[in-house]
Structure formats: C-alpha cells, structure tokens
Scaffold this active site. Structure first.
Site, mmCIF file in Angstrom:
data_model
loop_
_atom_site.group_PDB
_atom_site.id
_atom_site.type_symbol
_atom_site.label_atom_id
_atom_site.label_comp_id
_atom_site.label_asym_id
_atom_site.label_seq_id
_atom_site.Cartn_x
_atom_site.Cartn_y
_atom_site.Cartn_z
ATOM 1 N N GLN A 1 -10.748 5.974 12.401
ATOM 2 C CA GLN A 1 -12.281 6.003 12.793
ATOM 3 C C GLN A 1 -13.053 7.196 12.116
ATOM 4 O O GLN A 1 -14.165 7.207 11.762
ATOM 5 C CB GLN A 1 -12.327 6.174 14.088
ATOM 6 C CG GLN A 1 -12.085 5.099 15.020
ATOM 7 C CD GLN A 1 -12.138 5.654 16.264
ATOM 8 O OE1 GLN A 1 -12.650 6.585 16.889
ATOM 9 N NE2 GLN A 1 -11.653 4.834 17.544
ATOM 10 N N GLU B 1 -8.362 4.047 -4.943
ATOM 11 C CA GLU B 1 -9.025 4.765 -3.659
ATOM 12 C C GLU B 1 -9.607 6.191 -4.217
ATOM 13 O O GLU B 1 -8.485 7.053 -4.567
ATOM 14 C CB GLU B 1 -7.934 5.190 -2.371
ATOM 15 C CG GLU B 1 -7.515 3.743 -1.963
ATOM 16 C CD GLU B 1 -6.638 3.935 -0.840
ATOM 17 O OE1 GLU B 1 -6.456 4.909 -0.113
ATOM 18 O OE2 GLU B 1 -5.799 2.981 -0.590
ATOM 19 N N ASN C 1 0.876 -1.044 -0.036
ATOM 20 C CA ASN C 1 0.146 -0.020 0.057
ATOM 21 C C ASN C 1 0.850 1.100 -0.075
ATOM 22 O O ASN C 1 1.911 1.393 0.880
ATOM 23 C CB ASN C 1 -1.003 -0.006 1.370
ATOM 24 C CG ASN C 1 -1.717 1.327 1.287
ATOM 25 O OD1 ASN C 1 -1.169 2.097 2.015
ATOM 26 N ND2 ASN C 1 -2.951 1.170 0.841
ATOM 27 N N GLU C 2 0.824 2.037 -0.813
ATOM 28 C CA GLU C 2 1.468 3.357 -0.917
ATOM 29 C C GLU C 2 2.755 3.251 -0.338
ATOM 30 O O GLU C 2 3.254 4.090 0.447
ATOM 31 C CB GLU C 2 0.680 4.302 -0.205
ATOM 32 C CG GLU C 2 -0.764 4.684 -0.983
ATOM 33 C CD GLU C 2 -1.545 5.917 -0.283
ATOM 34 O OE1 GLU C 2 -0.997 6.230 0.845
ATOM 35 O OE2 GLU C 2 -2.574 6.243 -0.901
#
Ligand code: GAL
Length: 669
Positions: A349, A300, A142-143
């Site tokens: 979150q 994304e 990821n990235e």
C-alpha cells in the site's frame, strides 16, 4: 523508438478507471506498460479455467492510446487454490520450515507439479497473446531468488551432483569428506546445508549454491521454450536485481533471454541514509549491461517513496528525472516506472506510484511528464548507442558464492571490494564494463579482478592470454586460493595465478579493524596525489627473495613493517599488479589512477566529484555525453569545447554552472 512507461495493475482498479489512466499515461508520453506479473488468481481463478477477457479489455484500452505491453508470466505468486491443493510445492527454508501461503515467491523451483502448472498457465497466455498487436514482449516471473531446501530439491541436488561428479568416489575426493567422517556411500545420504546441520562442508555448500542457481535457470528455461515457440515476434526477459542480489549466477540466468531488464531502487526504505549512492546505481547498471554485453531495460525504476510497514525516502524534485537519464547513460533502452498508481490495499500500500492513492496527478506526475516530453523529442536519437569501455571489472559468481560460505574476515565483502575499485574509476569518469572471468578480455586496456577466489585452469589461462597480449591486470589478496570444488589449493598463493603475478605469498594475516596500517609506496608517481592509503582487513606478506615482480608498496607497522605488500610484474607487453591487502578507498584510488595513466585509458572529462559523465557511441554519428549532477548544490563544470545540449537545445562551452540534480546530454557542436 525509446520505450517509456509504468508498471500497471489494471486488476487493482475499477474497469471504469482504465481509460482515464491510459489517457494520463499517454499525456505523460508513456508508450509501454508492464502488466499481469502477479495476476495468476485472476488469469486462472480455478485450476485449468483461464480468464483472459479482462486483460484483453485492458490491452484494448491501452492499445487505443498507443500504449504497448510487456506481459509478465504470473508465476511469482501462485494463487491460494494452487497452494492449498498442492501444499508440497511450497518452499522449505534453510531452517527446515516450510513457508506458508500469504506472501509471494513461496514456491519450490524444482517441484514437478509446480513446473507443470507453471508451464500450463504460460502456454495458455502465450497461445492467447501470440498475435496481439499491443504485446511486444514477456517478463518471466518476478525477481527470481530464494533457495529451497525441500525433499524434492534434495533429490534434484543428488541428480545434479551425479551429473557433475559421475562417481561418489570423485565427489568424496573433491569435497574432502574424510574430514569429520563424512564419506558418502550412497548419493541418497548427501544432506542439504540446512542451518540445523551446523557449518557444512565448504564443497557441499558451494555446490548447493550453484545447484539452486541452476534450478532457477532451468525453471526459467521451461518458460523461455514455451514463449519462444509460440511468440517468435516477442522478446523475452526477466527483471534482475542489480549488483547486490547474490543468489543466482546472473550471467547464467541471462543467457537464454533476449535482453536483460532490471529493477532500480536507488533509495529503498531499508537504506540507512536518505540519499542515493549514484556509484552503486552506476555499478548496477554496468553489471546489468555486462550480463549479455548489450543494452538493457529498466522495468522498475523508482519514482516515489517505497514502503511496506514503514515509508522510505521520497525522491526530491528532479531526482526521478536524473535517475532516468543515469539509466539511459549506462545503456538503458527503456525506462518503466514502478508503479503507475499507489495501491490502496495489499502489502505494498505504501510503495507509492507516479499517482497517489487518490489518482490526482501531482508533482511526480508532472516530472514524469516532463521526461516523457523530452524523450518523445530526443528518444530516437538516444536509442541504440553503445557504451564503450576500456576497463573491465571481473565479477565471479563462484568466488562470490565461496565467500558467502567463508567470508575469510568478518569485515570482508566481495561486492564491497568490487564497488571500492569501481568507485575509484567512476570518480574519474572512466567507463567500465563488468565481465565474467571467462570473457574474452582482449579489447580492454585494464582489467581488475579483485579477490578472484575460485580459479580454474581455464580462467588462469584466460588471464595469462590477456596479459601476454599486452593487457594490464590487477589482482588482489584472496585470489587463486580455491579450486573449483572450494578446496584450498596445494600451491603457493596466489595458486594458479602466482607465476603470472610474479609473486609468492610467504605468509598471510587476517586483520582486526584496529590493525589497519599505512602503506608506503616505493614507486614515484603512484599515490602522490592522494591521502595516505591504509592496508586493512587482510595482509599478504610477499616473499622478496627471488621475487620476479617489482615492489610497489610496503607495510609500515607491526611484524609486517618493511615487507612487500604490492608488486608489479611485467610480462611481455603486459603487466600484472598484485595487491596483497584489501585496503581502503585511498588505496583503490591511487592504484586506479596509476593504472589508467600507465595503460593510457582516457577519462571522459574531469568533473567535481558529484558530477558523473558517461558516453554512448552511435555508429557514424559520434558520441553523446551524459553529464549528471547528483549533488545537492550547483557544480562548476569546465567544458573542453563547444557542445549542444539535446535536452535544452542550447550550445554550451567554457565554464558553466550545472544546477543540482540537472542532466545534460551533450553532442559535439
Ligand atoms: C520489486 C518487485 C516489485 C515490488 C517492488 C517494491 O523488487 O519486483 O514487485 O515489490 O519491489 O517492493
């Protein structure tokens, strides 16, 4: 088939919920999810003990709703058992401090133990999912990013340098280590550019940046090799980070992949303003398309407010849809939203999803569903179209890294300069490709290579070939200043490009912000439309006596007044414009307008400044125009003929009002 979906983390939710999620996804038109890219502690809860049952069941539930999956390899987040058993794999920061467990991306990409454990989990996943009917591809890690300064990296750097230079004599010469008594007698003496070491030798610093970039490329390659061998039917990608990410040479990282995917957050929580700059997003899309010279995925796409400790801007009604069509307009073949549902726990979150924490479908879900319905109807028509550009912007990672080492002027930013020229083209709806300096440029009418700082003889020859073949090239100050070892050339500037430009920089000045000054154009037609352009940041005084080129603009103030600032050199059927200053937006606009007119580049359509137009070409079926109003007001749009809008099915012509945040996809009627 057009892929459309969400990043889904079934491991964050009770299993009883999965079927309802899949049903809602299906109803919203989703046909793909990305899964598992941070799930290592669930996939391998203890060393060598693999658990795929939960992911099998998730795939089963999704599969029965017709949803396919891109699987992430989970190596961006090594689990606690791994980091505590092998604490030596944890990355060391630039200040020499080893990071501790608790976040993600905490590993060293060169550590042999980490590489071995990465290969093991990837091989186990590849073996398990090679024939799974719902799996279509892989996202590696990821990235990628984050440089490491550990002892393993130091040794790997030494080996990398030995391969590059062969002998210490050559290295000492290339870096100029005689300065401040840094001559190395042994490879093992060579330090890493830790912040505790002060300001490093520029040659060492540039090579270290290249080395760290190569480290991720080779780390990725190990996973590519495993996946390629085990899963020949699946595509392999990585999620890149657009134009602003600057630690990896993205052209290199893209090479072994089947396609580029990237993560698009037009307004992240760190943005100063509560609005997107659509030009930056457009440049990022075009850069991502340029990495392989082909269409890409967005894995994304922002659909909500992002947030870790504080919460950022929430896209207003219509904005997620607009950004989705902007991605497609620039060549996206798939759009996947981050994320399906807002997590109730963990660092993110407050990085909201399509659904809120309580899973009730609300406005955002409805907007995604609207796009899903539209794409179900027209997606087949959209897929596969090519963006065709007559203009290219050169992105040089060597130059970018060299400017990270020495910015030259506190106000100077290489990506900002690229953006300034791109913005001028974007405003005129001129499609632009992004290409590396070594690319074959023969198909472009105009090439802009601002601040091409590090120039090799091969790059100089490539540009010469392009110009003598009839091309129009723009170069600016700080081009041709450095050789490949980050040494200043011993030639009149712009160094290896001076002959091509027909100019010689007699003297240069780095300007303070208060020293910006107007430029006076000397060529009719150049700059007559716009406000008066300013020279700022930098001022090259071009030597007038014996100059081969023709003066296009002069400085007007201070010691520089009357001296040439910009010059045009005609070379065979081609031409080069050398701009001796960084300039402001007005200068970039005046130059871009003049260049596209002179070179016969066709803007797609004239529109108000908030309205973007791009096109994709379809073999045998002409092109589709994407018209996007990024403004907060309706915009007048004068159409040059009758078009059919694929989204609404209506035929449009003449003067129309395009509502705020509205998108049209026009086909010639
Ligand atoms: C991306 C990353 C995601 C998530 C998101 C929001 O850059 O790939 O995993 O962290 O940002 O912060």
């Amino acid at each position: 088939m057009f892929y459309f979906g969400a990043d889904y983390y079934p491991e964050h939710w009770p299993e009883e919920r999965w079927a309802e999620d899949a049903r809602l996804m299906r109803e919203a038109g989703c046909n793909v999810v990305r899964l598992a890219e941070f799930a290592w502690s669930r996939l391998e809860p203890r060393a060598g003990e693999f658990r795929f049952d939960w992911l099998d069941r998730a795939l089963e539930v999704l599969g029965t709703h017709g949803i396919r999956a891109v699987l992430g390899t989970p190596t961006a987040a090594p689990p606690p058992w791994l980091c505590t058993t092998y604490p030596e794999i944890l990355r060391v920061r630039e200040d020499g401090v080893r990071v501790t467990l608790g976040h993600r991306r905490q590993y060293c990409p060169n550590h042999p133990t980490y590489r071995q454990l990465s290969r093991r989990i990837v091989a186990a996943m590849a073996e398990h999912y090679r024939d799974h009917p719902a799996v279509i591809g892989w996202q590696i890690d990821n990235e990628f990013g984050e440089r490491c300064y550990c002892e393993v990296c130091r040794e790997a750097f030494h080996a990398w340098l030995q391969r590059r230079y062969g002998t210490l004599e050559r290295l000492n010469d290339a870096w100029g280590t005689i300065f401040w008594s840094q001559v190395y007698n042994d490879w093992a003496e060579i330090p890493l550019p830790l912040s505790t070491g002060g300001v490093p030798n520029p040659g060492l610093d540039l090579d270290f940046r290249r080395f760290m970039s190569d480290s991720y490329v080779s780390y990725q390659q190990e996973q590519v090799d495993i996946l390629r061998a085990a899963c020949p039917r699946h595509f392999i990608t990585h999620n890149f980070m657009g134009i602003y990410y600057d630690r990896i040479n993205y052209f290199d990282l893209a090479r072994a992949l089947d396609l580029v995917a990237w993560d698009n957050y037009p307004v992240n929580p760190w943005n100063a303003e509560p609005r997107a700059d659509p030009t930056i997003v457009a440049l990022s899309h075009d850069t991502m398309r340029g990495l392989k010279g082909k269409n890409f995925w967005v894995l994304e796409e922002q659909c909500s407010a992002g947030g870790w400790q504080t919460i950022g801007y929430a896209p207003r009604p219509g904005e997620t849809r607009l950004w989705t069509y902007q991605a497609i307009a620039h060549g996206a073949e798939a759009v996947v939203y981050f994320r399906w549902r807002s997590a109730r726990f963990g660092t993110e979150q407050y990085w909201h999803g399509i659904l809120d924490h309580d899973a009730r479908p609300r406005r955002r879900y409805c907007e995604v569903k609207q796009v899903g319905e539209e794409l179900a109807r027209i997606g087949g028509r959209l897929a596969g179209g090519e963006v065709r550009s007559e203009v290219a912007l050169i992105l040089s990672y060597d130059s970018r890294f060299a400017f990270q080492v020495q910015a030259n002027n506190p106000e100077f930013s290489y990506p900002e300069l690229l953006l300034a020229y791109y913005r001028a083209l974007y405003r005129r709806n001129v499609p632009t490709d992004v290409a590396p300096p070594e690319a074959d440029l023969s198909r472009y009418k105009v090439v802009l290579a601002p601040a091409l700082h590090v120039v090799t003889p091969e790059i100089a020859e490539n540009l010469r070939r392009y110009v003598t073949g009839g091309g129009t090239l723009l170069l600016t100050c700080r081009s041709g200043v450095k050789d490949v070892a980050n040494k200043v050339v011993d030639l009149p500037l712009p160094g290896l490009l001076a002959e091509l430009c027909g100019v010689e920089v007699e003297e240069y000045h780095s300007l303070y912000p208060s020293e910006a000054q107007p430029l006076a154009f000397t060529l009719p037609g150049l700059g007559d439309a716009g406000a008066r352009p300013l020279a700022r940041v930098w001022c090259d005084i071009l030597k007038e006596e014996g100059m081969q080129a023709q003066v296009l603009a002069r400085y007007t103030a201070d010691y520089f007044a009357g001296h040439p600032a910009i010059a045009l050199h005609k070379v065979g059927r081609g031409r080069v414009v050398y701009v001796g200053t960084v300039g402001d937006g007005n200068l970039c606009q005046a130059l871009a307008d003049w260049l596209i007119r002179e070179a016969g580049v066709q803007p797609l359509l004239a529109t108000p400044s908030e309205v973007e137009v791009t096109a994709r070409w379809y073999d045998g079926r002409g092109r589709l125009f994407f018209v996007l109003n990024h403004g907060r007001e309706a915009a007048p749009l004068q159409l040059d003929r009758a078009y059919r809008d694929l989204l609404s099915g209506r035929t449009l012509s003449g003067l129309i009002a395009l509502p705020a945040r509205e998108a049209l996809i026009l086909e010639e009627a």
